[in-house]
Design an enzyme around this catalytic site. Sequence first.
Site, PDB file in Angstrom:
ATOM      1  CG  HIS A   1     -24.311 -14.327 -73.149  1.00 14.71           C
ATOM      2  ND1 HIS A   1     -24.445 -13.822 -74.429  1.00 14.71           N
ATOM      3  CD2 HIS A   1     -23.700 -15.544 -73.303  1.00 14.71           C
ATOM      4  CE1 HIS A   1     -23.952 -14.678 -75.304  1.00 14.71           C
ATOM      5  NE2 HIS A   1     -23.502 -15.738 -74.649  1.00 14.71           N
TER       6      HIS A   1
HETATM    7  C1  LIG Z   1     -25.267 -23.131 -72.627  1.00 14.08           C
HETATM    8  C2  LIG Z   1     -24.349 -21.954 -72.676  1.00 14.08           C
HETATM    9  C3  LIG Z   1     -23.854 -21.523 -73.900  1.00 14.08           C
HETATM   10  C4  LIG Z   1     -23.000 -20.426 -73.956  1.00 14.08           C
HETATM   11  N1  LIG Z   1     -22.417 -20.122 -75.144  1.00 14.08           N
HETATM   12  C5  LIG Z   1     -21.446 -19.192 -75.181  1.00 14.08           C
HETATM   13  C6  LIG Z   1     -20.681 -18.987 -76.348  1.00 14.08           C
HETATM   14  O1  LIG Z   1     -20.861 -19.665 -77.351  1.00 14.08           O
HETATM   15  N2  LIG Z   1     -19.725 -18.025 -76.337  1.00 14.08           N
HETATM   16  C7  LIG Z   1     -19.505 -17.253 -75.231  1.00 14.08           C
HETATM   17  O2  LIG Z   1     -18.662 -16.354 -75.290  1.00 14.08           O
HETATM   18  N3  LIG Z   1     -20.200 -17.449 -74.104  1.00 14.08           N
HETATM   19  C8  LIG Z   1     -21.130 -18.421 -74.033  1.00 14.08           C
HETATM   20  N4  LIG Z   1     -21.769 -18.676 -72.868  1.00 14.08           N
HETATM   21  C9  LIG Z   1     -21.467 -17.845 -71.696  1.00 14.08           C
HETATM   22  C10 LIG Z   1     -20.078 -18.087 -71.127  1.00 14.08           C
HETATM   23  O3  LIG Z   1     -19.721 -19.433 -71.195  1.00 14.08           O
HETATM   24  C11 LIG Z   1     -20.058 -17.554 -69.695  1.00 14.08           C
HETATM   25  O4  LIG Z   1     -20.363 -16.176 -69.704  1.00 14.08           O
HETATM   26  C12 LIG Z   1     -18.722 -17.714 -69.027  1.00 14.08           C
HETATM   27  O5  LIG Z   1     -18.292 -19.048 -69.051  1.00 14.08           O
HETATM   28  C13 LIG Z   1     -18.859 -17.225 -67.592  1.00 14.08           C
HETATM   29  O6  LIG Z   1     -17.733 -17.586 -66.864  1.00 14.08           O
HETATM   30  P1  LIG Z   1     -17.715 -17.395 -65.287  1.00 14.08           P
HETATM   31  O7  LIG Z   1     -16.387 -17.849 -64.842  1.00 14.08           O
HETATM   32  O8  LIG Z   1     -18.150 -16.027 -64.949  1.00 14.08           O
HETATM   33  O9  LIG Z   1     -18.853 -18.332 -64.701  1.00 14.08           O
HETATM   34  P2  LIG Z   1     -19.124 -19.876 -64.885  1.00 14.08           P
HETATM   35  O10 LIG Z   1     -18.686 -20.340 -66.205  1.00 14.08           O
HETATM   36  O11 LIG Z   1     -20.551 -20.076 -64.478  1.00 14.08           O
HETATM   37  O12 LIG Z   1     -18.167 -20.580 -63.817  1.00 14.08           O
HETATM   38  C14 LIG Z   1     -18.430 -20.565 -62.451  1.00 14.08           C
HETATM   39  C15 LIG Z   1     -17.815 -21.779 -61.813  1.00 14.08           C
HETATM   40  O13 LIG Z   1     -18.002 -21.678 -60.405  1.00 14.08           O
HETATM   41  C16 LIG Z   1     -18.568 -22.879 -59.921  1.00 14.08           C
HETATM   42  N5  LIG Z   1     -19.394 -22.565 -58.738  1.00 14.08           N
HETATM   43  C17 LIG Z   1     -20.448 -21.734 -58.662  1.00 14.08           C
HETATM   44  N6  LIG Z   1     -20.939 -21.720 -57.409  1.00 14.08           N
HETATM   45  C18 LIG Z   1     -20.175 -22.569 -56.677  1.00 14.08           C
HETATM   46  C19 LIG Z   1     -20.173 -22.986 -55.318  1.00 14.08           C
HETATM   47  N7  LIG Z   1     -21.058 -22.540 -54.434  1.00 14.08           N
HETATM   48  N8  LIG Z   1     -19.232 -23.877 -54.932  1.00 14.08           N
HETATM   49  C20 LIG Z   1     -18.283 -24.346 -55.803  1.00 14.08           C
HETATM   50  N9  LIG Z   1     -18.243 -23.986 -57.099  1.00 14.08           N
HETATM   51  C21 LIG Z   1     -19.177 -23.102 -57.523  1.00 14.08           C
HETATM   52  C22 LIG Z   1     -19.377 -23.426 -61.088  1.00 14.08           C
HETATM   53  O14 LIG Z   1     -19.608 -24.818 -60.952  1.00 14.08           O
HETATM   54  C23 LIG Z   1     -18.468 -23.085 -62.246  1.00 14.08           C
HETATM   55  O15 LIG Z   1     -17.494 -24.094 -62.402  1.00 14.08           O
HETATM   56  C24 LIG Z   1     -22.647 -19.740 -72.766  1.00 14.08           C
HETATM   57  C25 LIG Z   1     -23.142 -20.169 -71.537  1.00 14.08           C
HETATM   58  C26 LIG Z   1     -23.973 -21.276 -71.488  1.00 14.08           C
HETATM   59  C27 LIG Z   1     -24.472 -21.747 -70.152  1.00 14.08           C
END
Ligand SMILES: Cc1cc2nc3c(=O)[nH]c(=O)nc-3n(C[C@H](O)[C@H](O)[C@H](O)COP(=O)(O)OP(=O)(O)OC[C@H]3O[C@@H](n4cnc5c(N)ncnc54)[C@H](O)[C@@H]3O)c2cc1C
Length: 525
Positions: A459
């Site tokens: 997280h």
């Molecule tokens: C294994 C795991 C289990 C989890 N379990 C839970 C759960 O059960 N419940 C919950 O609430 N949360 C959970 N989380 C956390 C939650 O999923 C994340 O906090 C949330 O998805 C974050 O979203 P985000 O959009 O900030 O980032 P991310 O989900 O990391 O999305 C970022 C996106 O940007 C893309 N990206 C990054 N850099 C680049 C680049 N340079 N060029 C192109 N694309 C790029 C990535 O590929 C990704 O698609 C978990 C996370 C993980 C890894």
Amino acid sequence: MPVPSEAAQPQRTIIDWEYRTVPQKHCCSGLKDKASRWTRGKVLGGCSSHNYNQYCRGNKNDYNMWADMGNTGWSYDDVLPYFKKSISHLDPALAKSNYHSTTGPLQVSPVDRIESLQYVYDAAIEAGLQTTEDLNGENQFGFAFSQATVDGNGVRSSSADAFLYPALGRKNLHVATRAHVTKVLLEDKKAVGVSYVRDLVKGEVKARKEVILSGGAIGSPHILLLSGIGPKKHLEELGVPVVADLPVGENMQDHPTSDAVRFYTKAHAYTDTEAQSLKEYFKYKFFGTGLKRNPINNLQYFMKSPHQPEHHDFPYIQFSILCTLWGSDPGTDYYKDNIGYTDEVWDALYSDNDNDDKYGASLLVTLLHPATNGTVRLQTTDPFDHPLIQPNFFEDPIDVKHIVAGIRVIVDQLAKTKAFEKGGFELVKSHHPHCKEHSFNSDDYWSCFIRANAWTLFHPTSTCRMGPDNDKNSVVDPELRVKGIKNLRVADASIMPFVVSGNTNAPTIMIAEKAADMILGRKTV
Ligand SMILES: Cc1cc2nc3c(=O)[nH]c(=O)nc-3n(C[C@H](O)[C@H](O)[C@H](O)COP(=O)(O)OP(=O)(O)OC[C@H]3O[C@@H](n4cnc5c(N)ncnc54)[C@H](O)[C@@H]3O)c2cc1C
């Protein structure tokens, strides 16, 4: 990964960024290179496409404190409509509540009360611990069966499934998969587009209005730093021309967790072999039911720590309670490499083949508000080199004390109930090889265990922290605009002023909903 029970399987595959932290000074001796593995989804929907499906919003007072810090528009009353807007709750009882709705794209459903976890829930009641019907409702504190981002057919509801795929037909939407963004293109402190590499070919996309970064708590700061937006000293050390001196990558917060406290049980629980049986295959394929439709961490508990500041009116401790014996997957042992245990530790704690397929329950005790922050910094200026991730886990010993307080609830209260006796619960007493000098179950033993095998609940947040104009320790303003740069916003988990008291997917989706309205110039839902 559409099947909820198989969420861990995409780790270390092509859809994983496979980050790892720098070697940790205060923990992780039980993990290879003393580094914590930070899987992140390299796929549409990001981590929501392979996470553990928990739908949890955190605590009302997280958001009230965000607002008190000067982030106008982010109090609980402000954000609740966006949480509601984003979901359809499939639990008929909760769907009627003022905290939920039935018209949003993200599907949220109740989990099955698997027998081993029902015993844990009954034990909590017997021990006089709090329970709550809805951890996303009026009261977050207590034991509650999970709400999961799983649809009515038992299939994962990721951000991509809920929000992106239904919009793919729009003329004004173009999705470029396999495109690695290398930089924000800037002209006179104005964002005009991004550069990327796709299939070894460099490209650029120009923005007519704004550039919105949603690369997550690792990806977004990485891209900003590569673009010259970040701490001046750090950028100068790497020879990156400084466009804006902002604390990008500073203030990282995460949820460090203890390794599993495990119990054998006679009650029915999840095993990989049963989940892969023909019976379960057909149940899931034809009816979307059975073991496969459930994430394995189906019961949650939120409590205060006896050591937390009095004015923090939100939980410091979360239990994620797994309806399985951690490490008992026969043959594959994929958890070994997902977490990165050393052979020595894996063999001492988990490799016992006699445990394969045994019923069990495993409790992870997670710290929700660590005293120490971490950083994301550039390792090199090559956009394909991973950034340096330094979570600084357990630099402050109080962080370990909080988690020990959680473990004591398990071993001193739950473990002594009649419910545990009736369910045949027996604490697994494998002694951690790095903690031999401590007697098993003493506070010193658990402190040693927590430090040795610490991992992350995945997280990370707050690396592009939001704050008002006078907050020099923030990167974006309360409208998510990068300070000092025109036409550039960040909308993802990185903007959280501090990490919420629970899992971070639902809050990130709420942030995205709010960001969409801000971009359109709407004030509220
Ligand atoms: C294994 C795991 C289990 C989890 N379990 C839970 C759960 O059960 N419940 C919950 O609430 N949360 C959970 N989380 C956390 C939650 O999923 C994340 O906090 C949330 O998805 C974050 O979203 P985000 O959009 O900030 O980032 P991310 O989900 O990391 O999305 C970022 C996106 O940007 C893309 N990206 C990054 N850099 C680049 C680049 N340079 N060029 C192109 N694309 C790029 C990535 O590929 C990704 O698609 C978990 C996370 C993980 C890894």
